[in-house]
Motif scaffolding. Structure first.
Motif, PDB file in Angstrom:
ATOM      1  N   ALA A  21       0.833  -1.212   0.000  1.00 44.30           N
ATOM      2  CA  ALA A  21       0.000   0.000   0.000  1.00 44.30           C
ATOM      3  C   ALA A  21       0.861   1.252   0.000  1.00 44.30           C
ATOM      4  N   GLU A  22       1.915   1.259   0.806  1.00 44.41           N
ATOM      5  CA  GLU A  22       2.816   2.415   0.844  1.00 44.41           C
ATOM      6  C   GLU A  22       3.444   2.661  -0.521  1.00 44.41           C
ATOM      7  N   ARG A  23       3.917   1.597  -1.138  1.00 45.45           N
ATOM      8  CA  ARG A  23       4.563   1.722  -2.447  1.00 45.45           C
ATOM      9  C   ARG A  23       3.568   2.216  -3.502  1.00 45.45           C
ATOM     10  N   ALA A  24       2.375   1.652  -3.494  1.00 51.62           N
ATOM     11  CA  ALA A  24       1.374   2.031  -4.495  1.00 51.62           C
ATOM     12  C   ALA A  24       0.982   3.499  -4.364  1.00 51.62           C
ATOM     13  N   LEU A  25       0.885   3.986  -3.136  1.00 50.02           N
ATOM     14  CA  LEU A  25       0.488   5.379  -2.924  1.00 50.02           C
ATOM     15  C   LEU A  25       1.550   6.363  -3.402  1.00 50.02           C
ATOM     16  N   GLU A  26       2.770   5.856  -3.674  1.00 50.81           N
ATOM     17  CA  GLU A  26       3.824   6.699  -4.224  1.00 50.81           C
ATOM     18  C   GLU A  26       3.687   6.870  -5.737  1.00 50.81           C
ATOM     19  N   LEU A  27       2.829   6.073  -6.366  1.00 50.70           N
ATOM     20  CA  LEU A  27       2.647   6.158  -7.816  1.00 50.70           C
ATOM     21  C   LEU A  27       2.085   7.521  -8.200  1.00 50.70           C
ATOM     22  N   PRO A  28       2.742   8.242  -9.101  1.00 48.63           N
ATOM     23  CA  PRO A  28       2.190   9.525  -9.538  1.00 48.63           C
ATOM     24  C   PRO A  28       0.828   9.365 -10.210  1.00 48.63           C
ATOM     25  N   GLU A  29       0.605   8.221 -10.873  1.00 56.73           N
ATOM     26  CA  GLU A  29      -0.683   7.996 -11.519  1.00 56.73           C
ATOM     27  C   GLU A  29      -1.817   7.970 -10.493  1.00 56.73           C
ATOM     28  N   LEU A  30      -1.560   7.384  -9.316  1.00 60.16           N
ATOM     29  CA  LEU A  30      -2.598   7.339  -8.286  1.00 60.16           C
ATOM     30  C   LEU A  30      -2.767   8.681  -7.592  1.00 60.16           C
ATOM     31  N   ALA A  31      -1.673   9.426  -7.482  1.00 60.33           N
ATOM     32  CA  ALA A  31      -1.742  10.720  -6.798  1.00 60.33           C
ATOM     33  C   ALA A  31      -2.709  11.668  -7.508  1.00 60.33           C
ATOM     34  N   GLY A  32      -2.754  11.581  -8.833  1.00 58.46           N
ATOM     35  CA  GLY A  32      -3.612  12.497  -9.579  1.00 58.46           C
ATOM     36  C   GLY A  32      -4.923  11.898 -10.026  1.00 58.46           C
ATOM     37  N   ALA A  33      -5.241  10.691  -9.558  1.00 57.57           N
ATOM     38  CA  ALA A  33      -6.442  10.001 -10.034  1.00 57.57           C
ATOM     39  C   ALA A  33      -7.690  10.424  -9.275  1.00 57.57           C
ATOM     40  N   GLY A  34      -8.744  10.749 -10.004  1.00 60.53           N
ATOM     41  CA  GLY A  34     -10.028  11.021  -9.369  1.00 60.53           C
ATOM     42  C   GLY A  34     -10.802   9.744  -9.123  1.00 60.53           C
ATOM     43  N   THR A  35     -10.682   8.787 -10.049  1.00 57.99           N
ATOM     44  CA  THR A  35     -11.371   7.504  -9.944  1.00 57.99           C
ATOM     45  C   THR A  35     -10.383   6.377 -10.209  1.00 57.99           C
ATOM     46  N   VAL A  36     -10.383   5.389  -9.330  1.00 59.22           N
ATOM     47  CA  VAL A  36      -9.510   4.220  -9.480  1.00 59.22           C
ATOM     48  C   VAL A  36     -10.374   2.964  -9.465  1.00 59.22           C
ATOM     49  N   ALA A  37     -10.237   2.139 -10.487  1.00 57.25           N
ATOM     50  CA  ALA A  37     -10.879   0.823 -10.483  1.00 57.25           C
ATOM     51  C   ALA A  37      -9.899  -0.152  -9.843  1.00 57.25           C
ATOM     52  N   ALA A  38     -10.326  -0.800  -8.772  1.00 55.92           N
ATOM     53  CA  ALA A  38      -9.431  -1.678  -8.014  1.00 55.92           C
ATOM     54  C   ALA A  38     -10.137  -3.017  -7.800  1.00 55.92           C
ATOM     55  N   TYR A  39      -9.725  -3.762  -6.788  1.00 58.08           N
ATOM     56  CA  TYR A  39     -10.339  -5.048  -6.483  1.00 58.08           C
ATOM     57  C   TYR A  39     -10.003  -5.411  -5.049  1.00 58.08           C
ATOM     58  N   VAL A  40     -10.795  -6.292  -4.480  1.00 56.44           N
ATOM     59  CA  VAL A  40     -10.545  -6.795  -3.133  1.00 56.44           C
ATOM     60  C   VAL A  40      -9.771  -8.109  -3.262  1.00 56.44           C
ATOM     61  N   SER A  41      -8.581  -8.147  -2.701  1.00 57.92           N
ATOM     62  CA  SER A  41      -7.750  -9.344  -2.817  1.00 57.92           C
ATOM     63  C   SER A  41      -8.409 -10.536  -2.128  1.00 57.92           C
ATOM     64  N   VAL A  42      -8.146 -11.723  -2.685  1.00 56.44           N
ATOM     65  CA  VAL A  42      -8.676 -12.960  -2.112  1.00 56.44           C
ATOM     66  C   VAL A  42      -7.548 -13.980  -2.031  1.00 56.44           C
ATOM     67  N   GLY A  43      -7.706 -14.930  -1.137  1.00 49.92           N
ATOM     68  CA  GLY A  43      -6.734 -16.013  -1.019  1.00 49.92           C
ATOM     69  C   GLY A  43      -5.330 -15.493  -0.796  1.00 49.92           C
ATOM     70  N   GLY A  44      -4.388 -16.002  -1.584  1.00 47.28           N
ATOM     71  CA  GLY A  44      -2.992 -15.616  -1.427  1.00 47.28           C
ATOM     72  C   GLY A  44      -2.581 -14.394  -2.214  1.00 47.28           C
ATOM     73  N   GLU A  45      -3.530 -13.678  -2.822  1.00 51.04           N
ATOM     74  CA  GLU A  45      -3.177 -12.492  -3.594  1.00 51.04           C
ATOM     75  C   GLU A  45      -2.536 -11.433  -2.703  1.00 51.04           C
ATOM     76  N   PRO A  46      -1.634 -10.619  -3.248  1.00 51.35           N
ATOM     77  CA  PRO A  46      -1.113  -9.481  -2.480  1.00 51.35           C
ATOM     78  C   PRO A  46      -2.275  -8.640  -1.964  1.00 51.35           C
TER      79      PRO A  46
END
Length: 204
Positions: free
Chosen positions: A39-64
């Motif tokens: 999460a810390e690393r992802a929040l450093e992404l410039p693409e996320l810093a300027g994003a108004g809408t992010v399509a994501a997902y809820v991890s399941v099982g052994g996913e990160p």
């Protein structure tokens, strides 16, 4: 199917099995630590810093793990869309409203998924995303991503391409899942970046 295509599919199956076997050996403690750093690393992404809408997902099982990232994005005012699996394996979308806004849904012959509890927005809601966070099992130096093989995100990516929409595609993985080569098929699209606990890597 050509011999080359058949060979590529077989290689993908082998690579999927290898990655999933490694994930199954992760302890819960290791997975939780990796999720926090991811999460810390992802929040450093410039693409996320300027994003108004992010399509994501809820991890399941052994996913990160993605829950810490979802909460951080929601807390800073980013609109987060989460998938709702449809009977034909396509994805509808709903808005993440923070902790307590997810419901556990058992799909026929599939694992139970955590999905947004609000009204579905329709499959085309993903077209509004500035960034699409993709689940995956591996990525190579070209940015070619190995998915689970269910086809749901192939449909999402085809929808984006069909409508001429070009959000930043980002895959979240463990460090060992950045590999030398992922077999690519004609419909596969490279991602713009991979985020692992070790850091962020952008592709050309």
């Amino acid at each position: 199917m050509t011999d080359q295509a058949a060979s590529g599919k077989a290689t993908k199956r082998t690579l999927r099995a290898e990655v999933l076997a490694v994930r199954r050996r992760l302890t819960e403690d290791d997975a939780q630590k990796a999720a926090a750093v991811l999460a810390e690393r992802a929040l450093e992404l410039p693409e996320l810093a300027g994003a108004g809408t992010v399509a994501a997902y809820v991890s399941v099982g052994g996913e990160p793990g993605t829950r810490a990232l979802l909460d951080a994005l929601h807390a800073r005012g980013t609109r987060v869309l989460l998938p709702v699996l449809l009977p034909d394996n396509d994805l509808d979308w709903g808005t993440y409203g923070g902790e307590g806004s997810l419901v556990r849904v058992q799909h026929a012959r599939k694992m139970a998924l955590l999905e947004p509890s609000g009204s579905p927005l329709g499959p085309d809601a993903v077209l509004e995303a500035d960034v699409v966070l993709l689940p995956g099992l591996a990525v190579d130096g070209r940015g070619m991503r190995l998915g689970r093989g269910g086809g749901s995100y192939d449909r999402v990516l085809a929808r984006l391409e069909r409508e001429g929409v070009d959000p930043a595609l980002v895959v979240l993985l463990y460090d060992s899942e950045v590999v030398a080569h992922v077999p690519a098929e004609a419909h596969d699209r490279p991602v713009r970046a991979v985020v692992t606990p070790a850091g962020v890597r952008h592709f050309g």
